[in-house]
Every structure is written in C-alpha cells, then in structure tokens.
Design an enzyme around this catalytic site. Structure first.
Site, PDB file in Angstrom:
ATOM      1  N   THR A 159       0.847  -1.200   0.000  1.00  0.00           N
ATOM      2  CA  THR A 159       0.000   0.000   0.000  1.00  0.00           C
ATOM      3  C   THR A 159       0.883   1.252   0.000  1.00  0.00           C
ATOM      4  OG1 THR A 159      -1.789  -1.162   1.116  1.00  0.00           O
ATOM      5  CG2 THR A 159      -1.780   1.233   1.330  1.00  0.00           C
ATOM      6  N   GLN A 187      -0.039  -9.828  -6.286  1.00  0.00           N
ATOM      7  CA  GLN A 187      -0.584 -11.188  -6.445  1.00  0.00           C
ATOM      8  C   GLN A 187       0.116 -11.971  -7.556  1.00  0.00           C
ATOM      9  OE1 GLN A 187      -2.577 -12.502  -4.284  1.00  0.00           O
ATOM     10  NE2 GLN A 187      -3.561 -10.774  -3.267  1.00  0.00           N
ATOM     11  N   CYS A 233      -9.785  -6.963   2.285  1.00  0.00           N
ATOM     12  CA  CYS A 233      -9.886  -5.559   2.689  1.00  0.00           C
ATOM     13  C   CYS A 233     -11.299  -5.025   2.559  1.00  0.00           C
ATOM     14  CB  CYS A 233      -8.917  -4.706   1.887  1.00  0.00           C
ATOM     15  SG  CYS A 233      -9.019  -5.028   0.152  1.00  0.00           S
TER      16      CYS A 233
HETATM   17  N1  PLP Z   1      -2.496  -4.954  -3.979  1.00  0.00           N
HETATM   18  C1  PLP Z   1      -3.126  -6.137  -4.047  1.00  0.00           C
HETATM   19  C2  PLP Z   1      -3.500  -6.690  -5.384  1.00  0.00           C
HETATM   20  C3  PLP Z   1      -3.426  -6.844  -2.885  1.00  0.00           C
HETATM   21  O1  PLP Z   1      -4.055  -8.025  -2.957  1.00  0.00           O
HETATM   22  C4  PLP Z   1      -3.068  -6.285  -1.631  1.00  0.00           C
HETATM   23  C5  PLP Z   1      -3.435  -6.966  -0.367  1.00  0.00           C
HETATM   24  O2  PLP Z   1      -4.497  -7.508  -0.225  1.00  0.00           O
HETATM   25  C6  PLP Z   1      -2.396  -5.057  -1.621  1.00  0.00           C
HETATM   26  C7  PLP Z   1      -2.126  -4.418  -2.796  1.00  0.00           C
HETATM   27  C8  PLP Z   1      -1.971  -4.413  -0.321  1.00  0.00           C
HETATM   28  O3  PLP Z   1      -0.822  -5.048   0.171  1.00  0.00           O
HETATM   29  P1  PLP Z   1      -0.268  -4.673   1.632  1.00  0.00           P
HETATM   30  O4  PLP Z   1      -1.092  -5.447   2.602  1.00  0.00           O
HETATM   31  O5  PLP Z   1       1.167  -5.103   1.621  1.00  0.00           O
HETATM   32  O6  PLP Z   1      -0.407  -3.199   1.781  1.00  0.00           O
END
Ligand code: PLP
Length: 375
Positions: A69, A178, A321
């Site tokens: 993020t 992913q 999320c």
């Molecule tokens: N991008 C994707 C496609 C994700 O699946 C996720 C997590 O679910 C994130 C970003 C966010 O990752 P992080 O938890 O390291 O911030």
C-alpha cells in the site's frame, strides 16, 4: 485447518520466521557507524539483493517500504508530483486494489482526470483498451498484474510496451502483489517503471514491502526524515522484517514453476468439482491459478464462510480488505447480479492439496442442503 485464503495473507515460511528472529537478535541500527550497525546494514543489503535477483532488477532499484500500500501510494503520488505537474491524466483499471484506486480517487478530487479501463463482457481486461485510453496528456498508467478477487491477469507486458513506445512521458506502475513469486515475472519483461511488492503474500512477514524504481526514473519520496533508503524512504529500517522478506523470497524463488503447476492442478480440480455440482466459477480459465472466485447460488457469502469456518475451512467472501462490503470489482467482472452476494474467493498456496478441495466442496454441498432445510 484448511487454509484457502492465501490471497489475503500467507503463513510465514520457516526460513522467514528464523530470519525475523535473527534480525531481532542482531538489533543494531543500520545507520550506526559501529559493528552492530554494520551487521544490520549487511543483513539489509543481502535481503535487497535476493529480492532484486528474484525480480531481475539491480539492487539499487529496490526500495523497502512498510507494505505494498505504501509502495503504490509512493509511486502514484510521486508520479502526480513529477510528470503530473504538466500532464493531468491517469489511466488505470476499474478493478484495482483500494491501495491504488483510492490514490487515483484522491488525485481525481484534486483535479486530475482518471480513466478506469473496465473488463469487457467476457471478464478480461484488454491491452488495446488500456493503450487506447492513454494520450499525450497522460502522466501515469497504473494497472495491477493479477487481480486479487478473481485472479484475472491484466496483459501488462503488451500494454506497457506499446505505451512506452508511443507515450514515453507516461510513468508506468504495476501492482504485482498477487503475481510476484507466483507467475514467472521480471521487471524488464513487464516493462514497468515502478512495481509494488508485499512480503506477507509470499510467506514473509506483514509490515514490509518494496517499491521497484527503474534506474533513471525519478519521483519524490513520500516519507521525509533521516534520509534512509538513499533519501527515498526515511525512517529506521525494520531489519527483522526486511530479513524475513528476503528469506521468504529466497525460498520461493526456487520453486516458482513447480508451485505454479501445483496451483494449476488445484484450480482444475476445484473447477471440475464446481461444474459437476452446479457451483458457478467466476474466474476465467486464463486467470492466475492461485485465485479462484466461485459463487454458490442462493447462499450468502458470509453465511457460507462461517459455516465452512466451523468445519476448519478458511476462505474469503471477496477481498479481505472489503470486510464483507459488497465488492464493486466483482460487478466490474460481469458476475451476474444474482450471484454477487454469494461469491467466495478460494486462494491457494503450495501447502494445499486436492483432498482439501474435496473437503471444501463436500462441505459446501452439506451447507446447501442443511441451510436449505432451515429455510
Ligand atoms: N495490492 C493487491 C493486489 C493486494 O491483494 C493487496 C493486499 O491484499 C495489496 C495491494 C496491499 O498489500 P499490503 O497489505 O502489503 O499493503
């Protein structure tokens, strides 16, 4: 326990746990000039090297962040504050993770034009549609590689190659959360300027991510302070988490093809059992085999999720999320309206087996009959 929620997070591997513990023992600050600091710095650089190698990048192109993020926020806001001072258009997809979509939304509220390329009727995002949305006024193209809710693979290579040729001013960012360590992937082949990565999706610890910045690309930092990460990301580095990330990456990079084949077998097995039992499969056959979206008609996702949980089977009702909120992404993928409240996401790791899939489907069938009786 049967864990089918690997797109939300993965169980840390033994090597990652050991590396985190070692990083806690070797507690020096890498900015310190004494031996303890030097040891911490060496641990950090070793992990950076492993991650760079796994991505086919140079060590200097990898910057540690606290999560994907943060990586995506840094990339998108950085692009807006550099090229975006003159060019006011951003091209993205309609199915991005909130870490990207909410940055685009904030910039849109601030005056940028955001074009969100949606999947076509067949549920696929087409490179031609992304390329066609870009123009001379575009500062940034930010598209995910693999969708976290359906596994849909966005044809990044094809899109980015054409955009780079025609619109070299546009920065190209890709969320590879992913796909990293799951699909064969190198930064060069992908053709991105900026790539977001996360450790906890690849059996590493939570709270650590990385941003790849192609050599020669300049964006301003998001975090200002003591000038760590060559001034790009201030804040004392979390050496234990960085070491855990590096160790997980080292472990997984040995088995990308083997694990892909295993996930593909599991996906075939799940798809067949779904089809034989009237359960809808929302993911396309050319999606990443690690994420399969299914829908059990007339059973609400949350009800089924908790029923399965009671039997020791862990799945997701969409993306982790969205916490039970109806997913707009699922609608963008043209999942029929009557199935949207019944979506379950099944996501695999190398530890899952075909027998676990049998147990999952058998349990879904029991849920169908017992919950129908209650009704
Ligand atoms: N991008 C994707 C496609 C994700 O699946 C996720 C997590 O679910 C994130 C970003 C966010 O990752 P992080 O938890 O390291 O911030």
């Amino acid at each position: 326990m049967i864990y089918f929620d690997n797109a939300a997070t993965t169980k840390p591997c033994e090597a990652a746990v050991a590396a985190v513990c070692k990083g806690l023992e070797d507690f020096g600050n890498p900015s310190s000039l004494h031996g303890l600091g030097l040891a911490a710095e060496q641990h950090r650089e070793h992990a950076r090297h492993i991650i760079a190698q796994a991505l086919g990048a140079a060590d200097e192109e990898i910057f540690f962040t606290s999560c994907a993020t943060e990586s995506s926020n840094t990339a998108i806001m950085g692009a807006a504050h550099s090229v975006g001072r003159r060019k006011k258009k951003i091209v993205t997809t309609a199915v991005e993770h909130p870490s990207v979509e909410n940055c685009c939304k904030a910039l849109e509220d601030g005056g940028f034009t955001v074009v969100r390329v949606a999947p076509r009727e067949d549920g696929a995002v087409y490179a031609e549609d992304i390329i066609g949305a870009v123009d001379d006024d575009t500062c940034l193209v930010t598209c995910m590689h693999v969708n976290n809710e359906t596994g849909a693979v966005v044809p990044i290579e094809k899109a980015f190659r054409a955009i780079r040729k025609k619109y070299p001013q546009a920065l190209l960012h890709c969320d590879c959360v992913q796909s990293f360590m799951k699909l064969p992937l190198t930064a060069k082949k992908l053709g991105a300027d900026l790539i977001s990565l996360s450790a906890h999706k690849i059996h590493g610890p939570k709270g650590i991510g990385a941003l790849y910045i192609r050599k020669g690309v300049h964006i301003p930092p998001l975090m200002l302070g003591g000038g760590q990460e060559k001034g790009f990301r201030s804040g004392t580095e979390s050496i234990p988490l960085i070491m855990g990330f590096g160790a997980a990456c080292e472990e997984l990079s040995k088995t990308v093809d083997e694990r892909y084949r295993h996930a593909d077998e599991l996906r075939s097995c799940l798809t067949k059992r779904c089809k034989d039992n009237g359960i809808a499969v929302n993911s396309r056959p050319d999606a990443s085999p690690y994420v399969v979206s299914i829908a059990v008609k007339s059973l609400r996702s949350e009800v089924l999720l908790h029923f399965l949980e009671q039997r020791g089977i862990y799945v997701s009702s969409g993306s982790a999320c969205s916490k039970g909120k109806k997913s707009s992404v699922i609608a963008e993928f043209h999942v029929p309206d009557e199935l949207r409240d019944s979506v379950l996401r099944i996501s695999f790791s190398a530890e899952n087996t075909a027998a676990e899939i049998d147990e999952l489907i058998d349990s879904v069938l029991i849920a169908q009959s017992s919950l129908a009786k209650i009704r």
